[in-house]
Design a protein around this motif. Structure first.
Motif, PDB file in Angstrom:
ATOM      1  N   LEU A 223       0.858  -1.189   0.000  1.00 20.36           N
ATOM      2  CA  LEU A 223       0.000   0.000   0.000  1.00 20.36           C
ATOM      3  C   LEU A 223       0.893   1.238   0.000  1.00 20.36           C
ATOM      4  N   THR A 224       1.529   1.486  -1.153  1.00 19.63           N
ATOM      5  CA  THR A 224       2.459   2.600  -1.305  1.00 19.63           C
ATOM      6  C   THR A 224       2.068   3.430  -2.517  1.00 19.63           C
ATOM      7  N   PHE A 225       2.332   4.744  -2.419  1.00 18.64           N
ATOM      8  CA  PHE A 225       1.908   5.651  -3.490  1.00 18.64           C
ATOM      9  C   PHE A 225       2.844   6.851  -3.588  1.00 18.64           C
ATOM     10  N   GLY A 226       4.093   6.674  -3.169  1.00 17.15           N
ATOM     11  CA  GLY A 226       5.075   7.746  -3.247  1.00 17.15           C
ATOM     12  C   GLY A 226       6.287   7.318  -4.048  1.00 17.15           C
ATOM     13  N   SER A 227       7.428   7.914  -3.740  1.00 17.09           N
ATOM     14  CA  SER A 227       8.643   7.648  -4.516  1.00 17.09           C
ATOM     15  C   SER A 227       9.322   6.348  -4.111  1.00 17.09           C
ATOM     16  N   ASN A 228       9.079   5.867  -2.888  1.00 13.63           N
ATOM     17  CA  ASN A 228       9.721   4.641  -2.426  1.00 13.63           C
ATOM     18  C   ASN A 228       8.812   3.435  -2.647  1.00 13.63           C
ATOM     19  N   SER A 321      -4.703  10.986   0.222  1.00 13.08           N
ATOM     20  CA  SER A 321      -3.532  11.510   0.940  1.00 13.08           C
ATOM     21  C   SER A 321      -3.203  12.917   0.481  1.00 13.08           C
ATOM     22  N   GLU A 322      -3.397  13.181  -0.796  1.00 15.70           N
ATOM     23  CA  GLU A 322      -3.137  14.523  -1.334  1.00 15.70           C
ATOM     24  C   GLU A 322      -4.120  15.538  -0.758  1.00 15.70           C
ATOM     25  N   ILE A 323      -5.400  15.164  -0.693  1.00 16.08           N
ATOM     26  CA  ILE A 323      -6.416  16.053  -0.121  1.00 16.08           C
ATOM     27  C   ILE A 323      -6.089  16.354   1.337  1.00 16.08           C
ATOM     28  N   CYS A 324      -5.746  15.327   2.076  1.00 20.01           N
ATOM     29  CA  CYS A 324      -5.429  15.494   3.491  1.00 20.01           C
ATOM     30  C   CYS A 324      -4.201  16.387   3.675  1.00 20.01           C
ATOM     31  N   TYR A 325      -3.161  16.116   2.928  1.00 20.73           N
ATOM     32  CA  TYR A 325      -1.910  16.863   3.051  1.00 20.73           C
ATOM     33  C   TYR A 325      -2.110  18.340   2.694  1.00 20.73           C
ATOM     34  N   GLU A 326      -2.815  18.601   1.617  1.00 19.58           N
ATOM     35  CA  GLU A 326      -3.044  19.983   1.189  1.00 19.58           C
ATOM     36  C   GLU A 326      -3.952  20.712   2.173  1.00 19.58           C
ATOM     37  N   SER A 327      -4.931  20.013   2.732  1.00 21.58           N
ATOM     38  CA  SER A 327      -5.826  20.638   3.708  1.00 21.58           C
ATOM     39  C   SER A 327      -5.073  21.060   4.954  1.00 21.58           C
ATOM     40  N   ILE A 328      -4.127  20.229   5.381  1.00 17.49           N
ATOM     41  CA  ILE A 328      -3.338  20.534   6.580  1.00 17.49           C
ATOM     42  C   ILE A 328      -2.529  21.812   6.396  1.00 17.49           C
ATOM     43  N   LYS A 329      -2.089  22.068   5.184  1.00 22.14           N
ATOM     44  CA  LYS A 329      -1.301  23.276   4.916  1.00 22.14           C
ATOM     45  C   LYS A 329      -2.070  24.553   5.246  1.00 22.14           C
ATOM     46  N   SER A 330      -3.402  24.492   5.191  1.00 21.67           N
ATOM     47  CA  SER A 330      -4.214  25.685   5.431  1.00 21.67           C
ATOM     48  C   SER A 330      -4.592  25.858   6.898  1.00 21.67           C
ATOM     49  N   ILE A 331      -4.100  24.975   7.781  1.00 22.87           N
ATOM     50  CA  ILE A 331      -4.425  25.018   9.203  1.00 22.87           C
ATOM     51  C   ILE A 331      -3.170  25.425   9.968  1.00 22.87           C
ATOM     52  N   ASP A 332      -3.183  26.610  10.552  1.00 18.47           N
ATOM     53  CA  ASP A 332      -1.968  27.183  11.127  1.00 18.47           C
ATOM     54  C   ASP A 332      -1.384  26.362  12.269  1.00 18.47           C
ATOM     55  N   CYS A 333      -2.228  25.769  13.091  1.00 22.11           N
ATOM     56  CA  CYS A 333      -1.726  25.108  14.308  1.00 22.11           C
ATOM     57  C   CYS A 333      -1.298  23.669  14.075  1.00 22.11           C
ATOM     58  N   ILE A 334      -1.380  23.179  12.839  1.00 21.06           N
ATOM     59  CA  ILE A 334      -1.013  21.805  12.521  1.00 21.06           C
ATOM     60  C   ILE A 334       0.007  21.819  11.386  1.00 21.06           C
ATOM     61  N   THR A 335       1.089  21.073  11.557  1.00 18.91           N
ATOM     62  CA  THR A 335       2.092  20.969  10.500  1.00 18.91           C
ATOM     63  C   THR A 335       2.406  19.504  10.231  1.00 18.91           C
ATOM     64  N   CYS A 336       2.692  19.219   8.991  1.00 20.17           N
ATOM     65  CA  CYS A 336       3.021  17.854   8.582  1.00 20.17           C
ATOM     66  C   CYS A 336       4.465  17.826   8.093  1.00 20.17           C
ATOM     67  N   PRO A 337       5.368  17.169   8.812  1.00 22.43           N
ATOM     68  CA  PRO A 337       6.774  17.188   8.422  1.00 22.43           C
ATOM     69  C   PRO A 337       7.082  16.364   7.181  1.00 22.43           C
ATOM     70  N   VAL A 338       6.265  15.336   6.930  1.00 23.84           N
ATOM     71  CA  VAL A 338       6.544  14.420   5.824  1.00 23.84           C
ATOM     72  C   VAL A 338       5.234  14.044   5.135  1.00 23.84           C
ATOM     73  N   LYS A 339       5.179  14.225   3.833  1.00 23.96           N
ATOM     74  CA  LYS A 339       4.009  13.812   3.070  1.00 23.96           C
ATOM     75  C   LYS A 339       3.913  12.282   3.091  1.00 23.96           C
ATOM     76  N   PRO A 340       2.741  11.720   3.379  1.00 25.02           N
ATOM     77  CA  PRO A 340       2.634  10.260   3.458  1.00 25.02           C
ATOM     78  C   PRO A 340       2.879   9.599   2.107  1.00 25.02           C
ATOM     79  N   GLU A 341       3.512   8.430   2.164  1.00 25.67           N
ATOM     80  CA  GLU A 341       3.812   7.667   0.952  1.00 25.67           C
ATOM     81  C   GLU A 341       3.279   6.244   1.021  1.00 25.67           C
ATOM     82  N   GLY A 342       2.674   5.863   2.159  1.00 26.68           N
ATOM     83  CA  GLY A 342       2.181   4.498   2.286  1.00 26.68           C
ATOM     84  C   GLY A 342       1.242   4.364   3.464  1.00 26.68           C
TER      85      GLY A 342
END
Length: 417
Positions: A223-228, A321-342
């Motif tokens: 269940l992977t969808f990134g570069s690795n 995962s893209e929807i979730c990751y992009e949505s988090i970018k618009s929330i000031d108090c939450i940061t995502c250090p690594v985009k999920p890949e699996g």
């Protein structure tokens, strides 16, 4: 006994179970669900079970295989303790496709799920004074099983700044002559990371120097969808003995079917020489079996499922995962250090200093559940305080709605500048 007379009973509850239950994701999620008893529909971003959504229904081939196995009346009896031979042979062949050597059915042990595989192996490895090295953040069922078996736990960190790689220096510092195993979860729960070949090779080399085996929890394998791409730890079985966990539940979207496996990836036979295999076999003699007719369906499920089913699942995970990751970018108090890949999860850091009336991650999740009927798992449940684990594996419109509710909640509780 007279009214009012007290009687001393000879039984008391096992307090060790109370200790183990503190490591329960289910307990935390129940608390949050109880808090979300409002008028709005509840959206569950806390549990990795997309099978409840019609778009994630399992393949027709898998359903037909189970139905035919049941109707055949060939699988109504008890199964052998290790599992029926056709199922074990099919799993060996399925996993061998990704390995530089061939597994045999004798390398495969069936269990009623991956959590039960954890239970079995931790019980087999536990001995007085022993310790096991576990990732932080991680899957807390390992801690629960260790507590029940009086096995000491030592935590090493996964490093967000390095894509949640294992802190191998910490592993070397933690291990001693009583260390028995190092656990990795790949693809990652809760972090959504996927280890690359080079990092897995370093893990194997480190474990070899320390003289410990690797437990590779690969329930989210493929269940992977990134570069690795997904690389099974068993690839390095000639370097270090590996106990691999897997199941039907995640890749086929059927966690309720309760079919998992333990596999010895050990072409050098070290696990036989050290009697680990004998102990596994002995323990499974007294352990519950997977349902026999599900075992009977395994050869067709593994052998006949078409690639287009897997592609559809990966495409949906990619979008979600893209929807979730992009949505988090618009929330000031939450940061995502690594985009999920699996896997099905993303770990995000919560900045409490930007919020009013929020004490910590648990308080955040309780109030979010009460006010917005959105369930998110507090990071403390997986070992990281003031982080959150979000599950994105769901129908896309529900995910968008949930992330908008999270954004509204954070705006409402933001400190005024």
């Amino acid at each position: 006994m007279e009214n009012g007379e007290s009687k001393r009973w000879g039984f008391v509850a096992n307090q060790g179970l109370n200790v183990a239950s503190t490591f329960s994701i289910r307990g935390t999620l129940k608390m949050l669900m109880d808090a979300a008893a409002g008028q709005r529909s509840i959206i569950h971003l806390g549990q990795g079970d997309p099978s409840v959504f019609p778009c994630f229904r399992t393949s027709q081939i898998a359903e037909d295989a189970v139905a035919d196995a049941l109707r055949s009346a060939k699988f109504n009896s008890y199964a052998p303790p290790l599992g029926i031979l056709p199922a074990r042979r099919a799993i060996a062949e399925y996993l061998s496709n990704d390995l530089p050597y061939k597994l045999s059915p004798d390398d495969v042990f069936l269990t009623p799920g991956c959590k039960q595989s954890i239970d079995v192996v931790v019980s087999v490895l536990a001995r007085p004074g022993a310790n096991v090295l576990l990732p932080r953040p991680g899957f807390p069922h390992y801690e629960a099983c260790a507590a029940l078996n009086h096995l000491e736990v030592r935590h090493f960190d996964l490093l967000p700044e390095k894509g949640w790689e294992v802190d191998l220096d910490a592993v070397e510092a933690l291990a001693d002559e009583n260390s028995v195993a190092l656990v990795i979860v790949n693809p990652g729960n809760p972090c959504g990371n996927v280890f690359n070949y080079q990092h897995l090779e370093k893990i194997a080399e480190t474990a070899r120097r320390l003289g410990i085996l690797v437990i590779a929890d690969e329930v989210y394998g493929h269940l992977t969808f990134g570069s690795n791409p997904f690389v099974p730890m068993g690839v390095f079985g000639s370097t270090i003995p590996v106990l691999t966990f897997g199941s039907l539940s995640k890749r086929w979207m059927v966690p309720g079917w309760r079919l998992g496996w333990i596999v010895t990836s050990d072409p050098n036979g070290i696990l036989k020489k050290t009697k680990i295999v004998d102990c596994l076999q002995g323990y499974l003699n007294i352990y519950p079996d997977p349902v026999t007719f599900i075992q009977g369906a395994v050869p067709r499920i593994l052998g006949n499922t078409k690639d287009d089913f897997f592609k559809k699942i990966i495409d949906m995970f990619t979008q979600a995962s893209e929807i979730c990751y992009e949505s988090i970018k618009s929330i000031d108090c939450i940061t995502c250090p690594v985009k999920p890949e699996g896997s099905m999860f993303i770990m995000v850091k919560l900045n409490i200093s930007l919020l009013e009336d929020i004490k910590d991650d648990t308080d955040f999740c309780l109030k979010l559940a009460k006010e917005e009927s959105v369930i998110v798992l507090p990071g403390i449940s997986v070992g990281l305080k003031n982080w959150l684990r979000i599950t994105f594996a769901m129908e896309l419109s529900s995910l968008k709605d949930a992330m908008e509710r999270v954004r509204s909640f954070c705006q409402r509780h933001a400190k005024q500048q």
